[in-house]
Write a protein that holds these residues in place. Structure first.
Motif, short mmCIF file in Angstrom:
data_model
loop_
_atom_site.label_atom_id
_atom_site.label_comp_id
_atom_site.label_asym_id
_atom_site.label_seq_id
_atom_site.Cartn_x
_atom_site.Cartn_y
_atom_site.Cartn_z
N ASN A 142 81.50 65.82 5.58
CA ASN A 142 81.21 65.13 6.84
C ASN A 142 81.36 63.61 6.78
O ASN A 142 80.38 62.87 6.99
N PRO A 143 82.54 63.11 6.48
CA PRO A 143 82.75 61.65 6.51
C PRO A 143 82.50 61.12 7.93
O PRO A 143 82.72 61.82 8.90
N LYS A 144 82.00 59.87 7.96
CA LYS A 144 81.63 59.31 9.27
C LYS A 144 82.83 58.61 9.91
O LYS A 144 82.84 57.38 10.08
N CYS A 145 83.82 59.39 10.23
CA CYS A 145 85.09 58.83 10.71
C CYS A 145 84.93 58.08 12.03
O CYS A 145 85.66 57.11 12.28
N ASP A 146 83.98 58.52 12.86
CA ASP A 146 83.84 57.88 14.18
C ASP A 146 83.43 56.43 14.07
O ASP A 146 83.80 55.60 14.91
N ILE A 147 82.66 56.12 13.02
CA ILE A 147 82.24 54.71 12.88
C ILE A 147 83.02 54.01 11.77
O ILE A 147 82.70 52.90 11.39
N CYS A 148 84.05 54.67 11.26
CA CYS A 148 84.80 54.10 10.14
C CYS A 148 85.87 53.13 10.65
O CYS A 148 86.74 53.50 11.44
N GLY A 149 85.76 51.92 10.16
CA GLY A 149 86.73 50.90 10.57
C GLY A 149 88.12 51.12 9.98
O GLY A 149 89.06 50.41 10.31
N LEU A 150 88.25 52.09 9.11
CA LEU A 150 89.56 52.36 8.51
C LEU A 150 90.28 53.50 9.24
O LEU A 150 91.38 53.87 8.86
N ASN A 151 89.63 54.06 10.27
CA ASN A 151 90.22 55.27 10.85
C ASN A 151 91.60 55.03 11.47
O ASN A 151 92.41 55.95 11.52
N LYS A 152 91.86 53.79 11.86
CA LYS A 152 93.19 53.54 12.44
C LYS A 152 94.29 53.56 11.37
O LYS A 152 95.47 53.69 11.68
N PHE A 153 93.89 53.41 10.11
CA PHE A 153 94.88 53.47 9.03
C PHE A 153 94.90 54.82 8.32
O PHE A 153 95.73 55.05 7.45
N CYS A 154 93.93 55.64 8.63
CA CYS A 154 93.69 56.83 7.82
C CYS A 154 94.55 58.02 8.28
O CYS A 154 94.37 58.54 9.37
N GLN A 155 95.46 58.42 7.41
CA GLN A 155 96.37 59.52 7.76
C GLN A 155 95.62 60.84 7.91
O GLN A 155 95.98 61.67 8.75
N SER A 156 94.58 61.05 7.14
CA SER A 156 93.81 62.29 7.26
C SER A 156 93.14 62.36 8.63
O SER A 156 93.12 63.41 9.27
N TYR A 157 92.59 61.24 9.06
CA TYR A 157 91.92 61.19 10.36
C TYR A 157 92.94 61.45 11.48
O TYR A 157 92.69 62.23 12.41
N LYS A 158 94.11 60.84 11.35
CA LYS A 158 95.15 61.03 12.37
C LYS A 158 95.56 62.49 12.47
O LYS A 158 95.86 63.01 13.53
N LEU B 32 92.55 66.03 9.27
CA LEU B 32 92.41 66.74 7.99
C LEU B 32 91.27 66.17 7.15
O LEU B 32 91.12 66.51 5.99
N GLN B 33 90.47 65.28 7.76
CA GLN B 33 89.44 64.59 6.95
C GLN B 33 88.38 65.54 6.39
O GLN B 33 87.74 65.21 5.41
N LEU B 34 88.23 66.71 7.00
CA LEU B 34 87.23 67.65 6.47
C LEU B 34 87.81 68.56 5.38
O LEU B 34 87.08 69.21 4.65
N ILE C 172 92.84 59.31 -1.37
CA ILE C 172 93.55 60.56 -1.06
C ILE C 172 93.47 60.84 0.44
O ILE C 172 94.40 61.40 1.03
N ARG C 173 92.38 60.41 1.07
CA ARG C 173 92.26 60.61 2.52
C ARG C 173 93.13 59.62 3.30
O ARG C 173 93.79 60.00 4.26
N LEU C 174 93.13 58.39 2.86
CA LEU C 174 93.97 57.40 3.56
C LEU C 174 95.43 57.87 3.58
O LEU C 174 96.14 57.68 4.56
N HIS C 175 95.86 58.50 2.48
CA HIS C 175 97.25 58.93 2.39
C HIS C 175 97.47 60.38 2.79
O HIS C 175 98.59 60.87 2.75
N ALA D 177 78.69 55.86 1.41
CA ALA D 177 77.96 55.69 2.68
C ALA D 177 78.75 56.18 3.90
O ALA D 177 78.16 56.70 4.84
N ILE D 178 80.06 56.03 3.89
CA ILE D 178 80.85 56.34 5.09
C ILE D 178 81.87 57.47 4.83
O ILE D 178 81.86 58.50 5.48
N CYS D 179 82.73 57.27 3.83
CA CYS D 179 83.76 58.28 3.57
C CYS D 179 83.17 59.32 2.61
O CYS D 179 83.59 59.47 1.47
N LEU D 180 82.18 60.02 3.14
CA LEU D 180 81.38 60.94 2.32
C LEU D 180 82.18 62.17 1.92
O LEU D 180 83.11 62.56 2.63
S1 SF4 Z 1 88.59 57.84 8.78
FE1 SF4 Z 1 89.45 58.32 6.81
S2 SF4 Z 1 88.70 56.71 5.47
FE2 SF4 Z 1 87.42 56.68 7.29
S3 SF4 Z 1 85.67 57.98 6.81
FE3 SF4 Z 1 87.19 59.23 7.83
S4 SF4 Z 1 88.36 60.14 6.18
FE4 SF4 Z 1 87.26 58.40 5.31
#
Ligand code: SF4
Length: 349
Positions: free
Chosen positions: A200-216, A219-221, A152-155, A194-197
């Motif tokens: 407080n998801p650990k977006c700064d160290i998340c290797g998926l953040n470049k694909f993650c629409q919520s992060y862009k 809205l990840q919180l 749901i966060r990726l999208h 562990a990461i997409c908690l």
């Molecule tokens: S960048 Fe997206 S997928 Fe990665 S931890 Fe944050 S919310 Fe989760």
């Protein structure tokens, strides 16, 4: 449309190789896969119980019942006694029943077909897919809370998970792996824990953040949205009277021109009160010397309170109330009656 499924899958598989949780039901056996029996038992245990609690009890269970055959020979009191502290005892009963069925009909081999697994007590869509995917490396995607949250966060879907379950299933199916299903499913699960908690998801160290629409969209919180709890509204009480004359007309009057439902049409009703015992019969109704029949209770929800109405019905000669207003029974639904009054009439006539 999310285009980077393969990159996400590759990232997660590689991440999992270095970071996977050390869980006793994951120890690999034949074909570099976990023992299906271990997965089977763990999935029953994990329904409603945390990974930490299950981890503490799992080995104890396996020492006592190392395979389906031994488990099938056990009795309900024995397994219930073991289950103490895990809660939700129906899971223990279901696990035992399933073991007995597998022993009797499948020669102690846990079936690796969805349509077979789903028939066992206590196994639903998620559990069947988890057993198939993790234990047999079948190409499926069971959606647990961790996986749903990542999807749901990726999208960046701005709705509560419960409202978009089918959509998430479709998204999840796009991540199904042909070759590495077992590892991929577990990598999603571990990544969520562990990461997409949840908080407080650990977006700064998340290797998926470049694909993650919520992060862009930052809205990840807030994603996943919480389901707004229904507020408990105060309740008010009234009695409403649907009086019908010999010409099939309903007794009506206009509401005061100020306040709620101002100037709209209503059937006679008592002043709305917070305490049922304080209800006083409406003045217009007091004048009618006729027998009224209760038609039961009706509840209607306004934005800031609920109204509980006891509805009464009676017949009266028009001449008896010649100064009153009447509306044809066939016309009330198109009149300036508010919905609550229309529903009251509907229930009475
Ligand atoms: S960048 Fe997206 S997928 Fe990665 S931890 Fe944050 S919310 Fe989760």
């Amino acid at each position: 449309m999310f285009k980077q499924e393969n990159q996400v899958k590759n990232y997660l598989i590689n991440w999992y190789k270095k970071n996977q949780r050390d869980l006793p039901w994951r120890i690999k056996f034949q074909n570099n896969l976990p023992n299906p029996y271990y997965v089977f038992v763990s999935e029953y245990m994990l329904q409603q119980t945390t990974v930490n609690t299950v981890t503490k009890r799992f080995n104890e269970f396996i020492v006592r019942w190392p395979n389906i055959e031994k488990l099938a020979r056990s009795t309900e009191p024995q397994i219930l006694k073991f289950w103490s502290g895990l809660g939700y005892y129906s899971r223990a009963r279901n696990l035992l029943k399933s073991a007995k069925l597998i022993n009797k009909y499948y020669k102690n081999n846990i079936p690796n077909i969805y349509d077979e697994l789903i028939k066992f007590p206590g196994i639903g869509d998620y559990t069947a897919k988890a057993i198939l995917g993790i234990g047999f490396n079948k190409s499926v995607m069971p959606l647990d809370a961790n996986i749903e949250r990542i999807l749901i966060r990726l999208h960046a879907i701005e709705k509560p998970v419960i409202k978009v379950k089918n959509k998430l299933k479709d998204f999840g199916n796009k991540f199904i792996s042909d070759k590495y299903s077992s590892d991929l499913i577990q990598s999603f699960m571990d990544y969520g824990s562990a990461i997409c908690l949840p908080r407080n998801p650990k977006c700064d160290i998340c290797g998926l953040n470049k694909f993650c629409q919520s992060y862009k969209k930052n809205l990840q919180l807030t994603i996943p949205f919480k389901l707004r709890k229904k507020s408990i509204k105060p309740i008010k009480y009234t009695r409403a009277y649907v009086i019908v004359n010999e010409k099939n007309e309903i007794l009506v009057r206009s509401r005061p021109n100020k306040g709620m439902l101002a100037s709209m049409l209503e059937v006679p009703n008592d002043v709305w009160v917070k305490n049922k015992k304080l209800l006083i019969t409406d003045q217009d109704i007091k004048k009618i010397k006729t027998k009224l029949k209760s038609k039961g209770l009706f509840e209607y929800s306004f934005s800031h309170f609920d109204l509980e109405t006891e509805i009464f019905y009676g017949n009266v000669k028009k001449a008896k109330l010649s100064n009153c207003n009447w509306i044809k029974k066939s016309k009330y639904s198109n009149s300036r009656m508010p919905t609550v009054m229309k529903k009251i009439v509907e229930m009475a006539v």
